[in-house]
Motif scaffolding. Structure first.
Motif, PDB file in Angstrom:
ATOM      1  N   SER A 189     -31.735  19.216  37.371  1.00 41.05           N
ATOM      2  CA  SER A 189     -31.271  20.587  37.635  1.00 41.05           C
ATOM      3  C   SER A 189     -32.432  21.578  37.638  1.00 41.05           C
ATOM      4  O   SER A 189     -32.375  22.637  37.013  1.00 41.05           O
ATOM      5  CB  SER A 189     -30.232  20.999  36.583  1.00 41.05           C
ATOM      6  OG  SER A 189     -29.134  20.099  36.592  1.00 41.05           O
ATOM      7  N   LEU A 190     -33.464  21.210  38.344  1.00 42.10           N
ATOM      8  CA  LEU A 190     -34.667  22.040  38.368  1.00 42.10           C
ATOM      9  C   LEU A 190     -34.402  23.372  39.062  1.00 42.10           C
ATOM     10  O   LEU A 190     -33.612  23.450  40.021  1.00 42.10           O
ATOM     11  CB  LEU A 190     -35.794  21.294  39.057  1.00 42.10           C
ATOM     12  CG  LEU A 190     -36.415  20.162  38.221  1.00 42.10           C
ATOM     13  CD1 LEU A 190     -37.194  19.193  39.109  1.00 42.10           C
ATOM     14  CD2 LEU A 190     -37.324  20.729  37.147  1.00 42.10           C
ATOM     15  N   THR A 191     -35.072  24.401  38.574  1.00 38.60           N
ATOM     16  CA  THR A 191     -34.982  25.739  39.157  1.00 38.60           C
ATOM     17  C   THR A 191     -36.394  26.227  39.477  1.00 38.60           C
ATOM     18  O   THR A 191     -37.374  25.678  38.953  1.00 38.60           O
ATOM     19  CB  THR A 191     -34.312  26.722  38.197  1.00 38.60           C
ATOM     20  OG1 THR A 191     -35.222  27.039  37.136  1.00 38.60           O
ATOM     21  CG2 THR A 191     -33.029  26.146  37.600  1.00 38.60           C
ATOM     22  N   PRO A 192     -36.520  27.249  40.308  1.00 39.22           N
ATOM     23  CA  PRO A 192     -37.860  27.786  40.607  1.00 39.22           C
ATOM     24  C   PRO A 192     -38.619  28.210  39.347  1.00 39.22           C
ATOM     25  O   PRO A 192     -39.861  28.198  39.351  1.00 39.22           O
ATOM     26  CB  PRO A 192     -37.560  28.975  41.521  1.00 39.22           C
ATOM     27  CG  PRO A 192     -36.296  28.573  42.220  1.00 39.22           C
ATOM     28  CD  PRO A 192     -35.497  27.854  41.188  1.00 39.22           C
ATOM     29  N   GLU A 193     -37.906  28.574  38.295  1.00 35.98           N
ATOM     30  CA  GLU A 193     -38.562  28.963  37.044  1.00 35.98           C
ATOM     31  C   GLU A 193     -39.256  27.795  36.355  1.00 35.98           C
ATOM     32  O   GLU A 193     -40.047  27.998  35.430  1.00 35.98           O
ATOM     33  CB  GLU A 193     -37.550  29.591  36.087  1.00 35.98           C
ATOM     34  CG  GLU A 193     -37.065  30.989  36.482  1.00 35.98           C
ATOM     35  CD  GLU A 193     -36.194  30.980  37.737  1.00 35.98           C
ATOM     36  OE1 GLU A 193     -36.313  31.932  38.541  1.00 35.98           O
ATOM     37  OE2 GLU A 193     -35.404  30.019  37.924  1.00 35.98           O
ATOM     38  N   ASP A 194     -38.972  26.582  36.785  1.00 34.43           N
ATOM     39  CA  ASP A 194     -39.643  25.405  36.225  1.00 34.43           C
ATOM     40  C   ASP A 194     -40.970  25.122  36.927  1.00 34.43           C
ATOM     41  O   ASP A 194     -41.699  24.205  36.519  1.00 34.43           O
ATOM     42  CB  ASP A 194     -38.738  24.176  36.349  1.00 34.43           C
ATOM     43  CG  ASP A 194     -37.469  24.300  35.515  1.00 34.43           C
ATOM     44  OD1 ASP A 194     -36.380  23.978  36.049  1.00 34.43           O
ATOM     45  OD2 ASP A 194     -37.567  24.702  34.341  1.00 34.43           O
ATOM     46  N   THR A 195     -41.281  25.870  37.958  1.00 38.49           N
ATOM     47  CA  THR A 195     -42.537  25.672  38.677  1.00 38.49           C
ATOM     48  C   THR A 195     -43.724  25.957  37.775  1.00 38.49           C
ATOM     49  O   THR A 195     -43.818  27.028  37.159  1.00 38.49           O
ATOM     50  CB  THR A 195     -42.585  26.594  39.915  1.00 38.49           C
ATOM     51  OG1 THR A 195     -41.568  26.202  40.835  1.00 38.49           O
ATOM     52  CG2 THR A 195     -43.947  26.502  40.595  1.00 38.49           C
ATOM     53  N   ALA A 196     -44.625  24.982  37.669  1.00 41.81           N
ATOM     54  CA  ALA A 196     -45.791  25.101  36.792  1.00 41.81           C
ATOM     55  C   ALA A 196     -46.644  23.848  36.926  1.00 41.81           C
ATOM     56  O   ALA A 196     -46.221  22.867  37.544  1.00 41.81           O
ATOM     57  CB  ALA A 196     -45.362  25.272  35.333  1.00 41.81           C
ATOM     58  N   VAL A 197     -47.808  23.896  36.316  1.00 37.21           N
ATOM     59  CA  VAL A 197     -48.580  22.676  36.099  1.00 37.21           C
ATOM     60  C   VAL A 197     -48.130  22.105  34.758  1.00 37.21           C
ATOM     61  O   VAL A 197     -48.105  22.818  33.753  1.00 37.21           O
ATOM     62  CB  VAL A 197     -50.097  22.953  36.084  1.00 37.21           C
ATOM     63  CG1 VAL A 197     -50.863  21.666  35.811  1.00 37.21           C
ATOM     64  CG2 VAL A 197     -50.534  23.556  37.411  1.00 37.21           C
ATOM     65  N   TYR A 198     -47.772  20.842  34.779  1.00 39.60           N
ATOM     66  CA  TYR A 198     -47.290  20.169  33.575  1.00 39.60           C
ATOM     67  C   TYR A 198     -48.398  19.295  32.999  1.00 39.60           C
ATOM     68  O   TYR A 198     -48.994  18.493  33.721  1.00 39.60           O
ATOM     69  CB  TYR A 198     -46.054  19.342  33.891  1.00 39.60           C
ATOM     70  CG  TYR A 198     -44.812  20.182  34.059  1.00 39.60           C
ATOM     71  CD1 TYR A 198     -44.660  21.018  35.161  1.00 39.60           C
ATOM     72  CD2 TYR A 198     -43.800  20.166  33.104  1.00 39.60           C
ATOM     73  CE1 TYR A 198     -43.534  21.813  35.316  1.00 39.60           C
ATOM     74  CE2 TYR A 198     -42.663  20.957  33.250  1.00 39.60           C
ATOM     75  CZ  TYR A 198     -42.536  21.773  34.350  1.00 39.60           C
ATOM     76  OH  TYR A 198     -41.420  22.556  34.496  1.00 39.60           O
ATOM     77  N   TYR A 199     -48.627  19.454  31.709  1.00 42.61           N
ATOM     78  CA  TYR A 199     -49.693  18.738  31.023  1.00 42.61           C
ATOM     79  C   TYR A 199     -49.123  17.825  29.941  1.00 42.61           C
ATOM     80  O   TYR A 199     -48.225  18.223  29.188  1.00 42.61           O
ATOM     81  CB  TYR A 199     -50.656  19.716  30.351  1.00 42.61           C
ATOM     82  CG  TYR A 199     -51.408  20.612  31.289  1.00 42.61           C
ATOM     83  CD1 TYR A 199     -50.886  21.848  31.666  1.00 42.61           C
ATOM     84  CD2 TYR A 199     -52.650  20.237  31.795  1.00 42.61           C
ATOM     85  CE1 TYR A 199     -51.577  22.681  32.523  1.00 42.61           C
ATOM     86  CE2 TYR A 199     -53.350  21.065  32.648  1.00 42.61           C
ATOM     87  CZ  TYR A 199     -52.802  22.280  33.014  1.00 42.61           C
ATOM     88  OH  TYR A 199     -53.496  23.106  33.866  1.00 42.61           O
ATOM     89  N   CYS A 200     -49.711  16.670  29.837  1.00 44.96           N
ATOM     90  CA  CYS A 200     -49.389  15.717  28.787  1.00 44.96           C
ATOM     91  C   CYS A 200     -50.372  15.929  27.632  1.00 44.96           C
ATOM     92  O   CYS A 200     -51.561  16.169  27.853  1.00 44.96           O
ATOM     93  CB  CYS A 200     -49.505  14.298  29.342  1.00 44.96           C
ATOM     94  SG  CYS A 200     -49.262  12.990  28.147  1.00 44.96           S
ATOM     95  N   VAL A 253     -45.788  20.806  39.513  1.00 47.50           N
ATOM     96  CA  VAL A 253     -44.371  20.728  39.859  1.00 47.50           C
ATOM     97  C   VAL A 253     -43.998  22.053  40.531  1.00 47.50           C
ATOM     98  O   VAL A 253     -44.191  23.122  39.949  1.00 47.50           O
ATOM     99  CB  VAL A 253     -43.498  20.502  38.614  1.00 47.50           C
ATOM    100  CG1 VAL A 253     -42.016  20.652  38.964  1.00 47.50           C
ATOM    101  CG2 VAL A 253     -43.776  19.124  38.018  1.00 47.50           C
ATOM    102  N   THR A 254     -43.483  21.959  41.737  1.00 48.93           N
ATOM    103  CA  THR A 254     -43.069  23.146  42.477  1.00 48.93           C
ATOM    104  C   THR A 254     -41.616  22.994  42.888  1.00 48.93           C
ATOM    105  O   THR A 254     -41.245  21.991  43.504  1.00 48.93           O
ATOM    106  CB  THR A 254     -43.930  23.354  43.731  1.00 48.93           C
ATOM    107  OG1 THR A 254     -45.304  23.449  43.348  1.00 48.93           O
ATOM    108  CG2 THR A 254     -43.521  24.615  44.462  1.00 48.93           C
ATOM    109  N   VAL A 255     -40.801  23.956  42.496  1.00 52.76           N
ATOM    110  CA  VAL A 255     -39.378  23.936  42.821  1.00 52.76           C
ATOM    111  C   VAL A 255     -39.092  25.084  43.782  1.00 52.76           C
ATOM    112  O   VAL A 255     -39.300  26.249  43.451  1.00 52.76           O
ATOM    113  CB  VAL A 255     -38.514  24.083  41.556  1.00 52.76           C
ATOM    114  CG1 VAL A 255     -37.036  23.951  41.920  1.00 52.76           C
ATOM    115  CG2 VAL A 255     -38.909  23.044  40.511  1.00 52.76           C
ATOM    116  N   SER A 256     -38.631  24.726  44.960  1.00 58.40           N
ATOM    117  CA  SER A 256     -38.327  25.743  45.968  1.00 58.40           C
ATOM    118  C   SER A 256     -36.885  26.219  45.836  1.00 58.40           C
ATOM    119  O   SER A 256     -36.009  25.466  45.420  1.00 58.40           O
ATOM    120  CB  SER A 256     -38.563  25.185  47.366  1.00 58.40           C
ATOM    121  OG  SER A 256     -37.689  24.098  47.607  1.00 58.40           O
ATOM    122  N   ALA A 257     -36.674  27.474  46.193  1.00 59.95           N
ATOM    123  CA  ALA A 257     -35.337  28.067  46.055  1.00 59.95           C
ATOM    124  C   ALA A 257     -34.384  27.534  47.118  1.00 59.95           C
ATOM    125  O   ALA A 257     -34.803  27.075  48.179  1.00 59.95           O
ATOM    126  CB  ALA A 257     -35.432  29.580  46.150  1.00 59.95           C
TER     127      ALA A 257
END
Length: 114
Positions: free
Chosen positions: A83-94, A110-114
């Protein structure tokens, strides 16, 4: 020591992705693995973490949508994102850390388009 993330990409709003992080170079069975994210112009924030015993924590904004898991035999950690949203767009780091060490991966976009 290396942490290598994979699985990022472009997905439409409502879609899913699964991130993977492969750690190598030492034993991490005693460490806490975490996934952090950083959007442009913001600080890096913790998204989810998992202890060596499997205890998990999540930031409120991803609770119920993201699931963190780990495979101690493979020194790997995963982040299933639904259920990804554009607000989840970011660089994700481990990240993995204990009282004796702390290591970071290079990040995956990770890029989530509207």
């Amino acid at each position: 020591v290396r942490l290598v993330e994979s699985g990022g990409g472009l997905v439409q709003s409502g879609g899913s992705l699964k991130l993977s992080c492969a750690a190598s170079g030492r034993t991490f069975s005693d460490g806490v693995f975490g996934w952090y994210r950083q959007a442009p112009g913001t600080k890096r924030d913790l998204v989810a973490s998992i202890t060596s015993g499997g205890g998990t924590t999540y930031v409120d904004s991803v609770q119920g949508r993201f699931t963190i898991s780990r495979d101690n035999d493979r020194s790997s950690v995963y982040l299933s994102m639904n259920s990804l949203t554009p607000e989840d767009t970011a660089v994700y780091y481990c990240n993995v850390e204990s009282q004796w060490y702390a290591y970071w991966g290079q990040g995956t976009q990770v890029t989530v388009s509207a």
